[in-house]
Design a protein around this motif. Structure first.
Motif, PDB file in Angstrom:
ATOM      1  N   LEU A  72       0.825  -1.206   0.000  1.00 23.06           N
ATOM      2  CA  LEU A  72       0.000   0.000   0.000  1.00 23.06           C
ATOM      3  C   LEU A  72       0.860   1.257   0.000  1.00 23.06           C
ATOM      4  CD1 LEU A  72      -2.800   1.367   0.166  1.00 23.06           C
ATOM      5  CD2 LEU A  72      -2.604   1.184   2.668  1.00 23.06           C
ATOM      6  N   ILE A  73       1.792   1.342   0.916  1.00 19.00           N
ATOM      7  CA  ILE A  73       2.619   2.545   1.042  1.00 19.00           C
ATOM      8  C   ILE A  73       3.489   2.741  -0.193  1.00 19.00           C
ATOM      9  CG2 ILE A  73       4.490   3.643   2.364  1.00 19.00           C
ATOM     10  CD1 ILE A  73       1.766   3.678   3.819  1.00 19.00           C
ATOM     11  N   VAL A  74       4.176   1.686  -0.626  1.00 20.66           N
ATOM     12  CA  VAL A  74       5.072   1.802  -1.782  1.00 20.66           C
ATOM     13  C   VAL A  74       4.279   2.174  -3.038  1.00 20.66           C
ATOM     14  CG1 VAL A  74       6.598   0.494  -3.329  1.00 20.66           C
ATOM     15  CG2 VAL A  74       6.942   0.385  -0.860  1.00 20.66           C
ATOM     16  N   THR A  75       3.136   1.548  -3.240  1.00 15.98           N
ATOM     17  CA  THR A  75       2.306   1.892  -4.395  1.00 15.98           C
ATOM     18  C   THR A  75       1.889   3.355  -4.343  1.00 15.98           C
ATOM     19  OG1 THR A  75       1.477  -0.373  -4.561  1.00 15.98           O
ATOM     20  CG2 THR A  75       0.167   1.341  -5.628  1.00 15.98           C
ATOM     21  N   ALA A  76       1.463   3.805  -3.173  1.00 20.49           N
ATOM     22  CA  ALA A  76       1.029   5.196  -3.023  1.00 20.49           C
ATOM     23  C   ALA A  76       2.172   6.167  -3.297  1.00 20.49           C
ATOM     24  CB  ALA A  76       0.448   5.424  -1.626  1.00 20.49           C
ATOM     25  N   VAL A  77       3.354   5.921  -2.739  1.00 20.63           N
ATOM     26  CA  VAL A  77       4.451   6.877  -2.967  1.00 20.63           C
ATOM     27  C   VAL A  77       4.925   6.846  -4.415  1.00 20.63           C
ATOM     28  CG1 VAL A  77       5.203   6.977  -0.559  1.00 20.63           C
ATOM     29  CG2 VAL A  77       6.340   5.409  -2.120  1.00 20.63           C
ATOM     30  N   ILE A  78       4.879   5.682  -5.047  1.00 20.33           N
ATOM     31  CA  ILE A  78       5.273   5.617  -6.462  1.00 20.33           C
ATOM     32  C   ILE A  78       4.314   6.454  -7.311  1.00 20.33           C
ATOM     33  CG2 ILE A  78       5.365   4.115  -8.504  1.00 20.33           C
ATOM     34  CD1 ILE A  78       6.598   1.949  -6.673  1.00 20.33           C
TER      35      ILE A  78
END
Length: 179
Positions: A72-78
Motif C-alpha cells: 500500500l505505502i510503496v504503491t502510493a508513494v510511487i
C-alpha cells in the motif's frame, strides 16, 4: 486455527484495494483515492485489533499484514511521486528502506534459519507517519484550504523512515551477533 478469519480478510481486502486506489488516481478521482486510502489504512488498525482481541493470530496474517502495508505505502508513494505530488527523493527513501528491510529479512533467514517477522515500534510508527503523510497529500488534492504542512510532514516522514530502517538493520545485525 483457521487462516480465513476477520483479521486476514481485512488484510486481503487492503491488498485488493491497492489496484482500485491506483485506478482512481489515474482517472483523477482524488476524493475516491483519499477515501480508499483511509479505508485501507484503517483495515491495518482493525486487523491487528481483531487478531489480538479474538486471539486469531495466524502465520498467514503474520506474513501478509506487513506485506500489505508495504504494498500500500510503496504503491502510493510511487504513484504520487510519478504525478509530482510528492518529491521523488521521498519515494526513493521509502522504497529503499522497505527494500533494505525485505532483503535484510531474507539474509537473516539464510544466516539464522529463522523467518520470524516482528515489526518494531519505530517500524509501526513509520507506517503510520507515512500513512498520515499520504492521507494529507490526498486530502490536499481533494479539499481546499488545508494548512501548508506538506514540507514539514515530508521531512518528518523521511526522518522516521530512515530511523526505522537503521533500527531494523541494527536488530538484524544483533540477531546474527555481528554487533
Amino acid at each position: 486455527m483457521r487462516s480465513f478469519n476477520i483479521p486476514n480478510t481485512l488484510t486481503i481486502a487492503r491488498i485488493i484495494l491497492i489496484p482500485v486506489f491506483v485506478t482512481v488516481i489515474v482517472y483523477k478521482r482524488y476524493n475516491y483515492a483519499f477515501y480508499l486510502f483511509v479505508i485501507a489504512a484503517l483495515t491495518d488498525i482493525f486487523d491487528g485489533l481483531f487478531a489480538r482481541l479474538k486471539k486469531q493470530k495466524t502465520s498467514l496474517g503474520t506474513f501478509l499484514d506487513p506485506l500489505a502495508d508495504k504494498f500500500l505505502i510503496v504503491t502510493a508513494v510511487i504513484i504520487l511521486s510519478t504525478y509530482g505530488w510528492i518529491p521523488k527523493w521521498l519515494a526513493i527513501t521509502v522504497i529503499s528502506r522497505d527494500t533494505i528491510v525485505v532483503i535484510g529479512w531474507f539474509l537473516l533467514y539464510l544466516v539464522t534459519g529463522a523467518a520470524k517477522v516482528e515489526p518494531s515500534v519505530p517500524g509501526r510508527v513509520t507506517i503510520w507517519i507515512q500513512s498520515i503523510f499520504i492521507a494529507y497529500v490526498l486530502m490536499n488534492m481533494t479539499f481546499l484550504s488545508l494548512p501548508a504542512l506538506q514540507p514539514v510532514l515530508q521531512w518528518i516522514t523521511a526522518g522516521i523512515t530512515i530511523i526505522s530502517g537503521l533500527h531494523y538493520i541494527y536488530i538484524g545485525l544483533k540477531r546474527t551477533r555481528a554487533i
